[in-house]
Structure formats: C-alpha cells, structure tokens
Design a protein around this motif. Structure first.
Motif, PDB file in Angstrom:
ATOM      1  N   UNK A  25     -16.156   7.979 121.362  1.00  0.00           N
ATOM      2  CA  UNK A  25     -16.226   8.758 122.596  1.00  0.00           C
ATOM      3  C   UNK A  25     -17.195   8.165 123.618  1.00  0.00           C
ATOM      4  N   UNK A  26     -17.914   7.101 123.225  1.00  0.00           N
ATOM      5  CA  UNK A  26     -18.724   6.393 124.218  1.00  0.00           C
ATOM      6  C   UNK A  26     -17.835   5.549 125.126  1.00  0.00           C
ATOM      7  N   UNK A  27     -16.681   5.111 124.587  1.00  0.00           N
ATOM      8  CA  UNK A  27     -15.763   4.264 125.359  1.00  0.00           C
ATOM      9  C   UNK A  27     -14.524   4.999 125.844  1.00  0.00           C
ATOM     10  N   UNK A  28     -14.143   6.066 125.129  1.00  0.00           N
ATOM     11  CA  UNK A  28     -12.912   6.776 125.455  1.00  0.00           C
ATOM     12  C   UNK A  28     -13.223   8.230 125.789  1.00  0.00           C
ATOM     13  N   UNK A  29     -12.582   8.743 126.820  1.00  0.00           N
ATOM     14  CA  UNK A  29     -12.788  10.138 127.217  1.00  0.00           C
ATOM     15  C   UNK A  29     -12.220  11.093 126.174  1.00  0.00           C
ATOM     16  N   UNK A  30     -11.117  10.705 125.578  1.00  0.00           N
ATOM     17  CA  UNK A  30     -10.501  11.502 124.514  1.00  0.00           C
ATOM     18  C   UNK A  30      -9.838  10.550 123.531  1.00  0.00           C
ATOM     19  N   UNK A  31      -9.738  10.998 122.283  1.00  0.00           N
ATOM     20  CA  UNK A  31      -9.118  10.168 121.258  1.00  0.00           C
ATOM     21  C   UNK A  31      -8.511  11.085 120.215  1.00  0.00           C
ATOM     22  N   UNK A  32      -7.207  10.944 119.994  1.00  0.00           N
ATOM     23  CA  UNK A  32      -6.475  11.746 119.021  1.00  0.00           C
ATOM     24  C   UNK A  32      -5.696  10.815 118.108  1.00  0.00           C
ATOM     25  N   UNK A  33      -5.674  11.147 116.824  1.00  0.00           N
ATOM     26  CA  UNK A  33      -4.924  10.371 115.835  1.00  0.00           C
ATOM     27  C   UNK A  33      -3.865  11.285 115.233  1.00  0.00           C
ATOM     28  N   UNK A  34      -2.630  10.785 115.191  1.00  0.00           N
ATOM     29  CA  UNK A  34      -1.514  11.549 114.637  1.00  0.00           C
ATOM     30  C   UNK A  34      -0.880  10.712 113.530  1.00  0.00           C
ATOM     31  N   UNK A  35      -0.667  11.338 112.369  1.00  0.00           N
ATOM     32  CA  UNK A  35       0.075  10.672 111.301  1.00  0.00           C
ATOM     33  C   UNK A  35       1.323  11.486 111.018  1.00  0.00           C
ATOM     34  N   UNK A  36       2.407  10.790 110.777  1.00  0.00           N
ATOM     35  CA  UNK A  36       3.631  11.451 110.325  1.00  0.00           C
ATOM     36  C   UNK A  36       4.160  10.656 109.145  1.00  0.00           C
ATOM     37  N   UNK A  37       4.757  11.373 108.217  1.00  0.00           N
ATOM     38  CA  UNK A  37       5.137  10.765 106.947  1.00  0.00           C
ATOM     39  C   UNK A  37       6.606  11.017 106.643  1.00  0.00           C
ATOM     40  N   UNK A  38       7.267   9.972 106.188  1.00  0.00           N
ATOM     41  CA  UNK A  38       8.637  10.043 105.709  1.00  0.00           C
ATOM     42  C   UNK A  38       8.660   9.319 104.371  1.00  0.00           C
ATOM     43  N   UNK A  39       9.712   9.473 103.595  1.00  0.00           N
ATOM     44  CA  UNK A  39       9.748   8.738 102.330  1.00  0.00           C
ATOM     45  C   UNK A  39       9.532   7.235 102.556  1.00  0.00           C
ATOM     46  N   UNK A  40       8.523   6.694 101.914  1.00  0.00           N
ATOM     47  CA  UNK A  40       8.175   5.279 101.961  1.00  0.00           C
ATOM     48  C   UNK A  40       7.801   4.785 103.361  1.00  0.00           C
ATOM     49  N   UNK A  41       7.364   5.683 104.229  1.00  0.00           N
ATOM     50  CA  UNK A  41       7.012   5.270 105.586  1.00  0.00           C
ATOM     51  C   UNK A  41       5.972   6.207 106.169  1.00  0.00           C
ATOM     52  N   UNK A  42       4.919   5.647 106.770  1.00  0.00           N
ATOM     53  CA  UNK A  42       3.906   6.428 107.469  1.00  0.00           C
ATOM     54  C   UNK A  42       3.723   5.850 108.865  1.00  0.00           C
ATOM     55  N   UNK A  43       3.664   6.717 109.845  1.00  0.00           N
ATOM     56  CA  UNK A  43       3.445   6.286 111.225  1.00  0.00           C
ATOM     57  C   UNK A  43       2.096   6.811 111.694  1.00  0.00           C
ATOM     58  N   UNK A  44       1.278   5.904 112.234  1.00  0.00           N
ATOM     59  CA  UNK A  44      -0.008   6.268 112.831  1.00  0.00           C
ATOM     60  C   UNK A  44       0.126   6.121 114.348  1.00  0.00           C
ATOM     61  N   UNK A  45      -0.291   7.139 115.069  1.00  0.00           N
ATOM     62  CA  UNK A  45      -0.267   7.098 116.529  1.00  0.00           C
ATOM     63  C   UNK A  45      -1.673   7.389 117.044  1.00  0.00           C
ATOM     64  N   UNK A  46      -2.154   6.526 117.939  1.00  0.00           N
ATOM     65  CA  UNK A  46      -3.441   6.754 118.591  1.00  0.00           C
ATOM     66  C   UNK A  46      -3.156   7.147 120.041  1.00  0.00           C
ATOM     67  N   UNK A  47      -3.675   8.284 120.449  1.00  0.00           N
ATOM     68  CA  UNK A  47      -3.596   8.710 121.847  1.00  0.00           C
ATOM     69  C   UNK A  47      -5.026   8.720 122.373  1.00  0.00           C
ATOM     70  N   UNK A  48      -5.271   7.965 123.431  1.00  0.00           N
ATOM     71  CA  UNK A  48      -6.635   7.872 123.937  1.00  0.00           C
ATOM     72  C   UNK A  48      -6.614   7.639 125.440  1.00  0.00           C
ATOM     73  N   UNK A  49      -7.752   7.976 126.047  1.00  0.00           N
ATOM     74  CA  UNK A  49      -7.949   7.743 127.473  1.00  0.00           C
ATOM     75  C   UNK A  49      -9.234   6.943 127.622  1.00  0.00           C
ATOM     76  N   UNK A  50      -9.106   5.749 128.210  1.00  0.00           N
ATOM     77  CA  UNK A  50     -10.273   4.897 128.423  1.00  0.00           C
ATOM     78  C   UNK A  50     -11.140   5.472 129.539  1.00  0.00           C
TER      79      UNK A  50
END
Length: 79
Positions: A25-50
């Motif tokens: 948060x020293x570099x980004x105004x906001x930072x959110x991490x989202x994970x979603x899971x499917x069989x044999x697959x995981x998706x990581x999403x970073x949402x951030x505002x510099x």
C-alpha cells in the motif's frame, strides 16, 4: 501485508482478499487478490491501482504466487 477476506463464493469456488496494510500500500492505492478454482486449474487475479504511473507492476509478488502454487502442486501430486 495484512489482508481481509472480502468474499467467498462456493458456487464459483473463488475467494477475494483485500490488502489493508503493508508495503504494497506504499506503492498502490488499493490491492485486491482473487483466486478461482476449477478441477486441475487455479486462476490468480491481481486488481490494483498505482499511486503514480512510474510504480512498477507487482511482478515480484506474481513470482512468489507462481512459486507457491508450484510447491502446492508438487505436494498434492505426491499424495
């Protein structure tokens, strides 16, 4: 970093974390991490505002997440 879980969606098998404290948060105004899971697959999403345009992309954090995911996969495949 310190985070809180904002949402858990069992139907979509996803979890959403919001960073509320720490170095990010020293570099980004906001930072959110989202994970979603499917069989044999995981998706990581970073949402951030510099805070400014010259702030770098969070590639170090991305690398850590990739390494952690590989370690988990290796552990799960052993069992």
């Amino acid at each position: 970093m310190k985070e809180v879980i904002e949402a858990i969606n069992p139907h979509e098998k996803s979890i959403r974390w919001k960073i509320i404290e720490g170095d990010l948060l020293e570099m980004y105004s906001s930072f959110t991490i989202i994970t979603s899971h499917q069989p044999q697959w995981t998706t990581w999403t970073f949402e951030y505002e510099k805070k400014t345009e010259d702030i770098p992309e969070p590639l170090i954090l991305l690398g850590m997440v990739i390494d952690m995911t590989k370690d988990l996969e290796g552990h799960l495949l052993k069992n």
